[in-house]
Design a protein around this motif. Structure first.
Motif, PDB file in Angstrom:
ATOM      1  N   TYR A  14       0.813  -1.210   0.000  1.00 14.02           N
ATOM      2  CA  TYR A  14       0.000   0.000   0.000  1.00 14.02           C
ATOM      3  C   TYR A  14       0.845   1.258   0.000  1.00 14.02           C
ATOM      4  CZ  TYR A  14      -4.143  -2.685   1.073  1.00 14.02           C
ATOM      5  OH  TYR A  14      -5.174  -3.552   1.028  1.00 14.02           O
ATOM      6  N   ARG A  15       0.262   2.292  -0.555  1.00 15.14           N
ATOM      7  CA  ARG A  15       0.866   3.614  -0.495  1.00 15.14           C
ATOM      8  C   ARG A  15       0.121   4.420   0.564  1.00 15.14           C
ATOM      9  NH1 ARG A  15       1.180   5.252  -6.831  1.00 15.14           N
ATOM     10  NH2 ARG A  15       2.000   3.312  -7.564  1.00 15.14           N
ATOM     11  N   GLN A  16       0.810   5.352   1.096  1.00 18.20           N
ATOM     12  CA  GLN A  16       0.177   6.293   2.006  1.00 18.20           C
ATOM     13  C   GLN A  16       0.002   7.609   1.260  1.00 18.20           C
ATOM     14  OE1 GLN A  16      -0.858   5.412   5.118  1.00 18.20           O
ATOM     15  NE2 GLN A  16      -0.231   3.387   4.461  1.00 18.20           N
ATOM     16  N   TYR A  17      -1.055   8.297   1.572  1.00 19.60           N
ATOM     17  CA  TYR A  17      -1.330   9.565   0.895  1.00 19.60           C
ATOM     18  C   TYR A  17      -1.262  10.722   1.873  1.00 19.60           C
ATOM     19  CZ  TYR A  17      -3.241   6.786  -2.920  1.00 19.60           C
ATOM     20  OH  TYR A  17      -3.403   5.903  -3.942  1.00 19.60           O
ATOM     21  N   ASP A  18      -0.727  11.809   1.403  1.00 20.47           N
ATOM     22  CA  ASP A  18      -0.806  13.062   2.142  1.00 20.47           C
ATOM     23  C   ASP A  18      -1.245  14.144   1.176  1.00 20.47           C
ATOM     24  OD1 ASP A  18      -0.075  12.584   4.837  1.00 20.47           O
ATOM     25  OD2 ASP A  18       1.969  12.185   4.165  1.00 20.47           O
ATOM     26  N   THR A  19      -2.066  15.051   1.661  1.00 21.75           N
ATOM     27  CA  THR A  19      -2.500  16.161   0.823  1.00 21.75           C
ATOM     28  C   THR A  19      -1.651  17.382   1.165  1.00 21.75           C
ATOM     29  OG1 THR A  19      -4.697  15.296   1.191  1.00 21.75           O
ATOM     30  CG2 THR A  19      -4.547  17.346  -0.009  1.00 21.75           C
ATOM     31  N   TYR A  20      -1.236  18.077   0.133  1.00 22.63           N
ATOM     32  CA  TYR A  20      -0.392  19.249   0.323  1.00 22.63           C
ATOM     33  C   TYR A  20      -1.012  20.445  -0.395  1.00 22.63           C
ATOM     34  CZ  TYR A  20       3.284  16.028   1.733  1.00 22.63           C
ATOM     35  OH  TYR A  20       4.022  15.073   2.380  1.00 22.63           O
ATOM     36  N   MET A  21      -0.677  21.599   0.126  1.00 21.41           N
ATOM     37  CA  MET A  21      -0.988  22.842  -0.580  1.00 21.41           C
ATOM     38  C   MET A  21       0.310  23.399  -1.138  1.00 21.41           C
ATOM     39  SD  MET A  21      -3.430  25.225   1.629  1.00 21.41           S
ATOM     40  CE  MET A  21      -5.168  24.991   1.697  1.00 21.41           C
ATOM     41  N   LEU A  22       0.251  23.879  -2.339  1.00 22.92           N
ATOM     42  CA  LEU A  22       1.426  24.516  -2.933  1.00 22.92           C
ATOM     43  C   LEU A  22       1.223  26.029  -2.934  1.00 22.92           C
ATOM     44  CD1 LEU A  22       4.082  24.430  -4.566  1.00 22.92           C
ATOM     45  CD2 LEU A  22       2.687  24.253  -6.616  1.00 22.92           C
ATOM     46  N   TYR A  23       2.192  26.737  -2.396  1.00 27.67           N
ATOM     47  CA  TYR A  23       2.163  28.208  -2.427  1.00 27.67           C
ATOM     48  C   TYR A  23       3.242  28.675  -3.377  1.00 27.67           C
ATOM     49  CZ  TYR A  23       0.387  26.838   2.114  1.00 27.67           C
ATOM     50  OH  TYR A  23      -0.269  26.206   3.114  1.00 27.67           O
ATOM     51  N   ILE A  24       2.894  29.584  -4.222  1.00 29.34           N
ATOM     52  CA  ILE A  24       3.912  30.112  -5.136  1.00 29.34           C
ATOM     53  C   ILE A  24       4.700  31.223  -4.440  1.00 29.34           C
ATOM     54  CG2 ILE A  24       4.328  31.155  -7.391  1.00 29.34           C
ATOM     55  CD1 ILE A  24       3.240  28.312  -7.510  1.00 29.34           C
ATOM     56  N   ILE A  25       3.991  32.097  -3.751  1.00 28.72           N
ATOM     57  CA  ILE A  25       4.684  33.152  -2.993  1.00 28.72           C
ATOM     58  C   ILE A  25       4.211  33.015  -1.546  1.00 28.72           C
ATOM     59  CG2 ILE A  25       5.198  35.612  -2.826  1.00 28.72           C
ATOM     60  CD1 ILE A  25       4.239  35.893  -5.692  1.00 28.72           C
ATOM     61  N   GLY A  26       4.905  32.231  -0.794  1.00 30.87           N
ATOM     62  CA  GLY A  26       4.450  31.903   0.553  1.00 30.87           C
ATOM     63  C   GLY A  26       5.011  32.811   1.630  1.00 30.87           C
ATOM     64  N   ARG A  27       5.914  33.711   1.256  1.00 26.41           N
ATOM     65  CA  ARG A  27       6.524  34.604   2.242  1.00 26.41           C
ATOM     66  C   ARG A  27       6.618  36.005   1.632  1.00 26.41           C
ATOM     67  NH1 ARG A  27      11.740  31.073   4.196  1.00 26.41           N
ATOM     68  NH2 ARG A  27      10.591  29.234   4.856  1.00 26.41           N
ATOM     69  N   PRO A  28       6.894  37.008   2.463  1.00 28.89           N
ATOM     70  CA  PRO A  28       7.126  38.337   1.880  1.00 28.89           C
ATOM     71  C   PRO A  28       8.316  38.290   0.934  1.00 28.89           C
ATOM     72  CG  PRO A  28       6.833  38.483   4.257  1.00 28.89           C
ATOM     73  CD  PRO A  28       6.930  37.022   3.930  1.00 28.89           C
ATOM     74  N   LEU A  29       8.147  38.856  -0.233  1.00 25.40           N
ATOM     75  CA  LEU A  29       9.215  38.838  -1.237  1.00 25.40           C
ATOM     76  C   LEU A  29       9.692  40.264  -1.494  1.00 25.40           C
ATOM     77  CD1 LEU A  29      10.890  37.443  -3.455  1.00 25.40           C
ATOM     78  CD2 LEU A  29       8.955  37.763  -4.982  1.00 25.40           C
ATOM     79  N   PRO A  30      10.828  40.643  -0.914  1.00 24.95           N
ATOM     80  CA  PRO A  30      11.331  42.002  -1.155  1.00 24.95           C
ATOM     81  C   PRO A  30      12.060  42.084  -2.492  1.00 24.95           C
ATOM     82  CG  PRO A  30      12.728  40.869   0.422  1.00 24.95           C
ATOM     83  CD  PRO A  30      11.696  39.880  -0.009  1.00 24.95           C
ATOM     84  N   MET A  31      11.922  43.210  -3.150  1.00 24.45           N
ATOM     85  CA  MET A  31      12.601  43.392  -4.442  1.00 24.45           C
ATOM     86  C   MET A  31      13.073  44.834  -4.550  1.00 24.45           C
ATOM     87  SD  MET A  31      10.393  41.336  -7.260  1.00 24.45           S
ATOM     88  CE  MET A  31       9.027  42.424  -7.223  1.00 24.45           C
ATOM     89  N   LEU A  32      14.195  44.984  -5.191  1.00 26.28           N
ATOM     90  CA  LEU A  32      14.697  46.322  -5.461  1.00 26.28           C
ATOM     91  C   LEU A  32      14.990  46.394  -6.955  1.00 26.28           C
ATOM     92  CD1 LEU A  32      15.522  48.996  -4.159  1.00 26.28           C
ATOM     93  CD2 LEU A  32      17.821  48.066  -3.902  1.00 26.28           C
ATOM     94  N   THR A  33      14.396  47.354  -7.601  1.00 29.05           N
ATOM     95  CA  THR A  33      14.532  47.448  -9.050  1.00 29.05           C
ATOM     96  C   THR A  33      15.007  48.851  -9.421  1.00 29.05           C
ATOM     97  OG1 THR A  33      12.655  45.952  -9.248  1.00 29.05           O
ATOM     98  CG2 THR A  33      13.314  47.121 -11.231  1.00 29.05           C
ATOM     99  N   TYR A  34      15.919  48.879 -10.361  1.00 30.28           N
ATOM    100  CA  TYR A  34      16.389  50.175 -10.838  1.00 30.28           C
ATOM    101  C   TYR A  34      15.989  50.334 -12.299  1.00 30.28           C
ATOM    102  CZ  TYR A  34      19.431  54.078 -11.922  1.00 30.28           C
ATOM    103  OH  TYR A  34      19.904  55.297 -12.314  1.00 30.28           O
ATOM    104  N   SER A  35      15.336  51.450 -12.570  1.00 28.83           N
ATOM    105  CA  SER A  35      14.937  51.742 -13.947  1.00 28.83           C
ATOM    106  C   SER A  35      15.568  53.057 -14.359  1.00 28.83           C
ATOM    107  CB  SER A  35      13.417  51.878 -14.060  1.00 28.83           C
ATOM    108  OG  SER A  35      12.792  50.752 -13.531  1.00 28.83           O
ATOM    109  N   PHE A  36      15.859  53.168 -15.627  1.00 30.76           N
ATOM    110  CA  PHE A  36      16.480  54.418 -16.085  1.00 30.76           C
ATOM    111  C   PHE A  36      15.986  54.783 -17.475  1.00 30.76           C
ATOM    112  CE2 PHE A  36      19.244  52.410 -19.154  1.00 30.76           C
ATOM    113  CZ  PHE A  36      19.450  51.150 -18.632  1.00 30.76           C
ATOM    114  N   THR A  37      16.123  56.034 -17.759  1.00 30.46           N
ATOM    115  CA  THR A  37      15.819  56.511 -19.105  1.00 30.46           C
ATOM    116  C   THR A  37      16.740  57.680 -19.419  1.00 30.46           C
ATOM    117  OG1 THR A  37      14.085  57.413 -20.514  1.00 30.46           O
ATOM    118  CG2 THR A  37      13.940  57.942 -18.193  1.00 30.46           C
ATOM    119  N   PHE A  38      17.144  57.776 -20.671  1.00 28.92           N
ATOM    120  CA  PHE A  38      17.948  58.945 -21.069  1.00 28.92           C
ATOM    121  C   PHE A  38      17.747  59.216 -22.550  1.00 28.92           C
ATOM    122  CE2 PHE A  38      20.805  55.297 -21.464  1.00 28.92           C
ATOM    123  CZ  PHE A  38      21.362  55.468 -22.710  1.00 28.92           C
TER     124      PHE A  38
END
Lengths: 698, 380
Positions: free
Chosen positions: A674-698
C-alpha cells in the motif's frame, strides 16, 4: 523646472478624457496609457501590464501561475490578445509569473470586457488591444531596467528627418533561482530561461500614407526535472498601411502572422531508445481591411473585412536515437479559414442618447487535408465507437459554420456626470485551448471546431450605471452582466489530450452560465489616487450528455475552474513628495474550485482514491498585500539620465495563498504494497518577497 | 541591482474538510475462462483523511447470473472474500454475466452485463537490458537499478477491437537447506524449495490505444521491469517434520533473509477485456500514473459498473469484470546472452499453487515434495 509626468494629480489607469467613462458609448472598458503604465503596481517581473489588468473588476487569474487571465468567468483562450493587430497564443513567461508583453514601448492598452465592437471577433470573452508607439516621437530615448528576474533595454528614435520612427526593446531572464525555491521536487530540479524582443518601424510616407512594420519574438526554455526539456516560441509580425483619403475617411490595411511553436523532449541518456521529441504549433495568418468614415463629430462608421487562416499542428512524436522503440506519430494538422465582414455605426443621436450598433458575419470553413471520424450514433464517442472515417484532400472544405454576430451598445446620459449604458454582443469562437490541468501544461492542445466539435457561441448582456463626482475626481460605476456560453468545451473524466487522434471523443460540450455585479470606485486626482473594486460573480457550467461518459457531475450545474464569487481589490498611490511615491495593492478573492479525493479504497492490491464531484470543494480564500516605494533620482528636465529606484514587497504579510492542492503517495513497493497519501498545498509566494529594481531613461 | 534573500515558495500538509460520511461499498470482482475459484471482494471505503483501514462487508449474499439463466453462488471465506466453486462455475467466452449482491442491511447491488471475449495469447515476449529508477522495497528510496525490461508483441486474432491487460508476475525460485536432528548421531537433510512472487508492473498494464485504431499487431508493448540482482530478500521458512511418513511441512516466520536466486520465472497473464472493463482500467491507470506533479491532469472520478438497486442515488465503487485470460510462462535467463541481451525461454505453463510458498523435500525419503512448476536445470 520639473517634469510634468510625476506632477501631483496624475492618474494611474484612466480614460482618454476625464469624463469619458460617463460620456463614451463603450462600457466595460479598461484603458492604460503611457502615464498609466509608469505607475502600474509592481509585479514579480517589474511592471506587468497583463498582471495589472487582472486587478480590474471582472478580470481574474487562477493564481500566481497560470497563463493568461479570465474575463467574467471565461477561460483564458476566450481572450483575443492583440499586439499591433496580431493575436498572440501564449501570454506567459515562466508559466504565468511574468507576461510576454514588455511594457517598454507600449503606448496604450485597451481591454474590452463587454459591448465588443463588431470590428473584433474570433474570441468570445474579451479583446485586449496592445499598441506600441514612441513616448516622444521627436527625440531619442533609451530606457532600461534591472529586475529580480529579468533585465530590459529599450530604444526609440526618429530617423530620416523624423519620417521614420524606430522602437526596439528586449528582455532577458536569469530566473533559475526562483524555480529552485518552489517546493515541487520536479521544479527544484528544473531550469528556466526566457527572452523577448519587439520592434516597430513607423514610416510616414507622406501626409496621406503611413506604414508600420512590427516584429516580435519571445522564447522560453524550461528544463523540467532534468530530463524533460520544454521550449516554446511566439513569433509575430505585421505590416500595416494607413491611407487617408480625407480627414473624414481613411483605411487601415493590415497583414499579420503569428507563429507559436511548442516542443517537449525527453532524453534520459541511460535509456536512449526511449528518448523522444514532440513538436506542436499554431500558425496564424490574417488580413484586416478596416475603413473608417467620420461624417461629423457625432458620427463614425467603421466597416471592413477580416480573414484568418489557422494551421494547427497538434503533435508530431519522433524518437531521438537509432535504437528507438518509439513508434513515430504524426498527428494530422488542422486547417481552417475564418473570414468576416462587419459594419459598425457609432452615432450620438442627442446629447442624452448615443448608440453603437454593428453586425458581424463570420464564416468558418474547416479545410483538408484531414481525416474525419464517424462515430456510432447510439454509443458514446470513443475510439471504439468509430464506424468509419472520411479522408479530405488539401484545401477541400470539410464543414462550414457561420453566424451573424449582432453588437449593440447604448448610452443614456442622465446628467453631466452620470449615465446608464447597455450592451449586448454575440461572438462565435472557432478555436479552443483544451486543457485538463490547472496550469499551462505540455498537454494543452489548441483545437479547431470541426464536424465533431461545434463552435462556441457567447451571448453577453451588460448594463451599467456610471457617475463621476467632484469634477471627475471620483469615478464610480456599477455593472451587471450575464453571459451565456453554448458549446463550451470540457474534458471528460480520464481524458487523454496529448497525441490523441480522437481528441473530440474525449471532450464534451457544456453550457456556461456566467453572471455578476461589478462595483468600481476610482480617485483620479490629488496626492492620493487609486481605486477600489468589488465583484460578485459566478461562472457555472452544465453538461447535457446522454451517456455516462458525457456527463459531468451527472449533468448537474457545477462551478467552472474560474468561479471565484467574491473579489475585492484596493489600490492606492500616495505621492509623498515630488520624488517619493507609495503604492499599495490589496487583493481578496474566494478560493478557486478544486476536485479533492473523498474516499480511499483497495482494488486488486492497489490503494486508490475516489474523487469528489468535479470542482466540489474550494481552495482557501486568497488575499495578498503588495506595497512599493518609488524614488525618482532627478526630476530636472534638463538632466538627461533619469533613474528611479523601486523597493517593493510582494505579499507583505506573508499569506500562504494556496495555488493548488495535490496529494503525494508514499513509497510504492514493487510488490504492490500500500501507499500512504498526504494532501499538500502549494504556495507560489508563501513569504514576503522584497525586491529592489532600478529603472532608467535617457 | 537586486537584493532578495528569501525563499518565496513552500508547501505544507493540508487537511481539507471532506464532507463524505457515506458508507460506500467497494466491489473488486473478476471471473475468467480458467477453471479456478473466482473471488469477489467486498469492502467499505474509508474516508480519505482518516486513518481507518477499509472494513470488510460480511454476511452478504453474492451470486453471478449468466445469459442462460444460471446462477452461481459465491461463498464467504472471511474478510469480505466471496469465492465461487471451481467445479460448478467456469466462465465461457461469448457469454454475458451479471453480479448480484445483497448486503446484510438489505441493500441490493447489481452490475451491468459483462460479456466475456475469447482469450488471445501473446505472439512473442523478449527482454532488453535496461536501467530504471525504482523504489527500493526495503529502504523506500528511489534508486537507479540495472535489469531487464520485458516487451511483448501481440497480434489481433479476432475481428473485434482487441483490448488487453497484462499482469506480469515474476516468480523468484530460491533454495535453502537445513538439517533436522533425529538423535545424537543422525540428521535428516532437508531441501527447501521456496519461491516469492512479485508483480513487475508498477501500474495496471493495458495495451496502447493506438493499437485499437488500426487493429494491427502491437509491437514492443512493455510488460514490466526486473532487476538483475543475484539475491532476493525473502521469507525464511521453517520445517515441521512428520516422522510417521517422513514428510516435512514448511511454515513461514516473521523473518526475512537473503537468498541466492536460482531461477526467475515470468508468468504473463493476458486478459482480453471488453470495452467497459478497458475504460475502467484506463481510469485506474491514469490515477496511479498521476504522481501529484504540477503538470499532472486534474484527477477525476472512477466510474464503475455496479449500481445500487434499492437506492439509485447511493454511491458505489468498483467493478465486476468478466475477462478471459491466457497464461504463458518464460524462464528469464540473464546470464547466457544472445546478441548481448537476456533471453526468455518459453516453457509449458504451470502456475505456482500460491504467490509465495515453500515445499520441503527430504532426499532419500519415498515422498518427493518438489513443486510442480519448479525449474531444476541450470541457473539463470
Amino acid at each position: 523646472m520639473y517634469e510634468r509626468a510625476i506632477k501631483l494629480g496624475e492618474v494611474v489607469i484612466y480614460s482618454e478624457r476625464a469624463e469619458s467613462n460617463v460620456s463614451g458609448t463603450q462600457m466595460s472598458i479598461v484603458k492604460i496609457d503611457v502615464k498609466g503604465i509608469k505607475e502600474l503596481p509592481v509585479s514579480i517581473g517589474g511592471k506587468d501590464i497583463i498582471r495589472s489588468i487582472t486587478l480590474m473588476p471582472g478580470v481574474q487569474t487562477i493564481g500566481e501561475f497560470g497563463t493568461g487571465f479570465n474575463v467574467r468567468g471565461g477561460s483564458a483562450d476566450q481572450n483575443l490578445v492583440l499586439i499591433e493587430d496580431v493575436p498572440i497564443f501564449n501570454l506567459s513567461h515562466l508559466f504565468g509569473l511574468i507576461s510576454v508583453v514588455n511594457s517598454d514601448g507600449v503606448s496604450n492598452v485597451t481591454l474590452l470586457k463587454a459591448g465588443i465592437s463588431a470590428k473584433y471577433g474570433e474570441r468570445a470573452s474579451s479583446v485586449m488591444d496592445i499598441q506600441l508607439g514612441p513616448t516622444n516621437p521627436d527625440k531619442t530615448t533609451v530606457k532600461g531596467g534591472i529586475g529580480i528576474i529579468n533585465s530590459s533595454l529599450y530604444l526609440e528614435t526618429p530617423l530620416v528627418d523624423n519620417k521614420i520612427n524606430l522602437l526596439i526593446g528586449a528582455r532577458s531572464s536569469y530566473s533559475n533561482w526562483l524555480l529552485h525555491s518552489i517546493p515541487d521536487i520536479d521544479l527544484m530540479n528544473s531550469s528556466a530561461h526566457f527572452y523577448d524582443a519587439d520592434a516597430l518601424l513607423s514610416f510616414n510616407v507622406n501626409d496621406r500614407n503611413k506604414i508600420d512594420l512590427f516584429g516580435y519574438i519571445s522564447n522560453d526554455r524550461f528544463g523540467f526535472a532534468k530530463t524533460t526539456d520544454y521550449k516554446y516560441t511566439n513569433l509575430l509580425g505585421s505590416l500595416r498601411w494607413k491611407h487617408t483619403f480625407t480627414n473624414q475617411f481613411f483605411f487601415n490595411l493590415t497583414a499579420g502572422i503569428s507563429d507559436y511553436r511548442f516542443q517537449v523532449s525527453e532524453s534520459d541518456t541511460s535509456k536512449l531508445w526511449e528518448a523522444y521529441r514532440i513538436n506542436s504549433g499554431v500558425l496564424y495568418k490574417n488580413t484586416k481591411w478596416n475603413f473608417s468614415w467620420l461624417p461629423n463629430g457625432n458620427h463614425s462608421i467603421d466597416f471592413g473585412i477580416n480573414a484568418a487562416l489557422y494551421n494547427i499542428q497538434p503533435g508530431k512524436l519522433t524518437g531521438l536515437s537509432d535504437s528507438t522503440i518509439i513508434n513515430p506519430v504524426q498527428m494530422l494538422s488542422e486547417k481552417a479559414l475564418e473570414s468576416a465582414i462587419y459594419l459598425t455605426d457609432n452615432i450620438t443621436l442627442s446629447p442624452k442618447l448615443a448608440i453603437d450598433v454593428g453586425v458581424r458575419y463570420s464564416l468558418y470553413t474547416y479545410l483538408g487535408p484531414n481525416k474525419i471520424y464517424i462515430y456510432q450514433p447510439d454509443l458514446p464517442r470513443s475510439r471504439g465507437s468509430v464506424i468509419d472515417s472520411l479522408m479530405y484532400g488539401n484545401n477541400k472544405s470539410i464543414c462550414r459554420y457561420s453566424g451573424l454576430e449582432p453588437r449593440v451598445s447604448l448610452r443614456i446620459t442622465l446628467s453631466n456626470n452620470s449615465s446608464v449604458k447597455l450592451s449586448y454582443n454575440r461572438i462565435h469562437q472557432y478555436v479552443n485551448l483544451v486543457s485538463n490541468t490547472a496550469v499551462m501544461a505540455p498537454t494543452d492542445v489548441w483545437k479547431l471546431s470541426s464536424p465533431n466539435l461545434k463552435p462556441l457561441t457567447c451571448d453577453h448582456f451588460a448594463v451599467g450605471y456610471f457617475k463621476n463626482f467632484k469634477n471627475n475626481m471620483y469615478e464610480t460605476s456599477l455593472e451587471v452582466y450575464y453571459k451565456s456560453l453554448t458549446n463550451a468545451i470540457e474534458y471528460k473524466n480520464g481524458a487523454d489530450l496529448l497525441l490523441n487522434p480522437y481528441l473530440e471523443a474525449d471532450l464534451t460540450n457544456v453550457r456556461g452560465y456566467n453572471y455578476g455585479v461589478e462595483l468600481y470606485v476610482k480617485k483620479n486626482t490629488g496626492r492620493l489616487t487609486g481605486w477600489a473594486s468589488y465583484t460578485f460573480s459566478r461562472s457555472l457550467q452544465q453538461s447535457h450528455g446522454v451517456f455516462t461518459e458525457d456527463k459531468i457531475n451527472d449533468n448537474q450545474i457545477f462551478p467552472s475552474n474560474f468561479d471565484r464569487p467574491n473579489n475585492l481589490i484596493l489600490n492606492a498611490n500616495y505621492h509623498i513628495s515630488k520624488r517619493w511615491r507609495f503604492n499599495g495593492t490589496f487583493t481578496y478573492s474566494t478560493g478557486r474550485p478544486v476536485t479533492l479525493p473523498e474516499l480511499k479504497f483497495d482494488y486488486q492490491g492497489y490503494q486508490l482514491l475516489y474523487y469528489s464531484d468535479r470542482n466540489k470543494y474550494r481552495l482557501p480564500d486568497y488575499h495578498r498585500l503588495d506595497v512599493s516605494m518609488t524614488l525618482d533620482e532627478s526630476l530636472k528636465i534638463r538632466r538627461k539620465w533619469k533613474g528611479s529606484w523601486t523597493f517593493s514587497i510582494i505579499n507583505l504579510y506573508g499569506r500562504k495563498n494556496a495555488y493548488s492542492v495535490y496529494y503525494q503517495k508514499g513509497a510504492h513497493m514493487v510488490s504492490n504494497e500500500y501507499r500512504q497519501y498526504d494532501t499538500y498545498m502549494l504556495y507560489i509566494i508563501g513569504r514576503p518577497l522584497p525586491m529592489l529594481t532600478y529603472s532608467f531613461t535617457f | 541591482m537586486i537584493i532578495s534573500g528569501l525563499l518565496i515558495s513552500c508547501s505544507k500538509v493540508y487537511d481539507p474538510h471532506i464532507d463524505s460520511a457515506e458508507k460506500v461499498l467497494v466491489i473488486d470482482g473478476r471471473i475468467t475462462n480458467q477453471i479456478d475459484a473466482y473471488h469477489i471482494v467486498l469492502t467499505y471505503a474509508s474516508q480519505f483523511n482518516s486513518s481507518e483501514k477499509n472494513t470488510p462487508s460480511l454476511g452478504a449474499n453474492v451470486y453471478v447470473t449468466d445469459d442462460h439463466g444460471n446462477s452461481f453462488k459465491f461463498n464467504e471465506r472471511g474478510k469480505g472474500d466471496y469465492v465461487s466453486d471451481s467445479l460448478q462455475f467456469t466462465g465461457q467466452p461469448g457469454h454475458t454475466y451479471r453480479l448480484h449482491i445483497l448486503t446484510t442491511d438489505g441493500t441490493e447491488y447489481e452490475s451491468d452485463l459483462q460479456r466475456m471475449f475469447p482469450e488471445v495469447s501473446p505472439d512473442n515476449a523478449y527482454a532488453k537490458f535496461d536501467n530504471q529508477v525504482i523504489l527500493n522495497g526495503v529502504t523506500g528510496l528511489k534508486v537507479s537499478t540495472h535489469g531487464a525490461s520485458i516487451f511483448m508483441d501481440i497480434r489481433n486474432q479476432s475481428d473485434t477491437v482487441p483490448r488487453f491487460r497484462i499482469v506480469s508476475n515474476l516468480v523468484l525460485q530460491y533454495y535453502n537447506q537445513g538439517n533436522f536432528q533425529l538423535d545424537w548421531d543422525h540428521f535428516l537433510l532437508l531441501q527447501y524449495y521456496c519461491w516469492q512472487t512479485v508483480n513487475i508492473n508498477s501500474n495496471f498494464n493495458i495495451t496502447d490505444e493506438d493499437y485499437l485504431s488500426n487493429s494491427a499487431s502491437i509491437k514492443n508493448h512493455p510488460a514490466g521491469f526486473l532487476d538483475d540482482n543475484n539475491n532476493v530478500i525473502a521469507i525464511e521458512y521453517y520445517s515441521k517434520i512428520n516422522m510417521d511418513d517422513t514428510t516435512a511441512i514448511a511454515y513461514s516466520g516473521n523473518w526475512h533473509n537473503t537468498y541466492l536466486i536460482h531461477h526467475r520465472i515470468l508468468y504473463l497473464s493476458q486478459y482480453t477485456l471488453n470495452r467497459e472493463t478497458y475504460l475502467y482500467y484506463k481510469s485506474l491507470y491514469g490515477q496511479i500514473q498521476s504522481e501529484g506533479r504540477i503538470f499532472d491532469p486534474v484527477a477525476s472520478q472512477l466510474n464503475g459498473n455496479i449500481k445500487c438497486i434499492t437506492d439509485p442515488e447511493k454511491k458505489t465503487i468498483g467493478f465486476f469484470e468478466a475477462s478471459s485470460v491466457s497464461y504463458s510462462e518464460y524462464i528469464v535467463d540473464l546470464r547466457n546472452l544472445v546478441n548481448s541481451q537476456p533471453v526468455l525461454i518459453k516453457t509449458p505453463c504451470i502456475l505456482p499453487p500460491e504467490p509465495d510458498g515453500c515445499l520441503i523435500d527430504i532426499p532419500g525419503s519415498k515422498h518427493h515434495n518438489v513443486p510442480a512448476f519448479w525449474i531444476s536445470t541450470g541457473n539463470t
